[in-house]
Design an enzyme around this catalytic site. Structure first.
Site, PDB file in Angstrom:
ATOM      1  N   HIS A 146       0.763  -1.232  -0.098  1.00  0.00           N
ATOM      2  CA  HIS A 146      -0.072  -0.119  -0.228  1.00  0.00           C
ATOM      3  C   HIS A 146       0.754   1.311   0.060  1.00  0.00           C
ATOM      4  CE1 HIS A 146       0.794   0.637   4.175  1.00  0.00           C
ATOM      5  NE2 HIS A 146       0.740  -0.392   4.416  1.00  0.00           N
ATOM      6  N   CYS A 162       3.130  -4.787   6.817  1.00  0.00           N
ATOM      7  CA  CYS A 162       2.677  -4.615   5.235  1.00  0.00           C
ATOM      8  C   CYS A 162       4.071  -3.902   4.597  1.00  0.00           C
ATOM      9  CB  CYS A 162       1.575  -3.616   5.370  1.00  0.00           C
ATOM     10  SG  CYS A 162       0.095  -4.155   5.788  1.00  0.00           S
TER      11      CYS A 162
END
Length: 186
Positions: A146, A162
């Site tokens: 992301h 992440c």
């Protein structure tokens, strides 16, 4: 005055042969800018490879060629490794920390405790402009590739697992990769 520094310098110099200078090792500077690079032939076009130790993500464009992007990765013990597929893609995604994140950092995530609040997508959302959701065997891993609102974290291991990219880079990648793309994190 005899100091630790002068002792270490003298000791190092004594180990050198007369007339031999110490060679300066040129440090390789980290560059998160997307660029075309060569890659090992075992990776097929269309695949993503993440190399957390070097803080790069590679999108394989053709045999032995890839676009390399700089990334931020998970802190020690929180990183994802293995193979997954991108099963969901979202523009300006909503976000809520996992229960484990709230438990680990209750002060940071206090506004999410004991409620169902979900932060709307937008410029101050931690997932940034785009998110690619990683799944294994049809099950959400809760790991994402992301964007980020913290560009200074690119090139560092600071996330809760992440893979972070600069917003303009994740927008570019988002346009290139379809649902079903294989992602390997080594």
């Amino acid at each position: 005055m005899f100091t630790r520094r002068t002792f270490l310098t003298a000791t190092a110099a004594a180990g050198l042969a007369p007339g031999v200078a110490m060679a300066k090792k040129k440090a390789v500077e980290y560059d998160p800018t997307p660029q075309f690079v060569r890659i090992k032939k075992q990776f097929r076009p269309g695949q993503l490879l993440v190399a957390p130790r070097s803080f790069y993500l590679y999108y394989v464009t053709e045999p032995r060629k890839a676009i390399r992007y700089g990334v931020g990765v998970g802190k020690a013990g929180l990183e994802f490794t293995g193979t997954a597929t991108i099963d969901v893609k979202k523009e300006w995604p909503t976000w809520r920390p996992t229960d484990e994140m709230i438990e680990r950092e209750p002060i940071t995530y206090a506004r999410f405790k004991d409620n169902d609040y979900v932060q709307p997508g937008g410029g101050d959302n931690p997932l940034g402009a785009r998110a690619l959701y990683l799944f294994q065997n049809g099950v959400d891993t809760y790991f994402r590739i992301h964007g980020t609102t913290q560009p200074q974290t690119i090139g560092h291991a600071v996330s809760n697992g992440c893979i972070r990219m600069l917003n303009e880079h994740v927008i570019d990648l988002y346009e290139r990769v379809p649902i079903g793309t294989v992602v390997t994190v080594v």
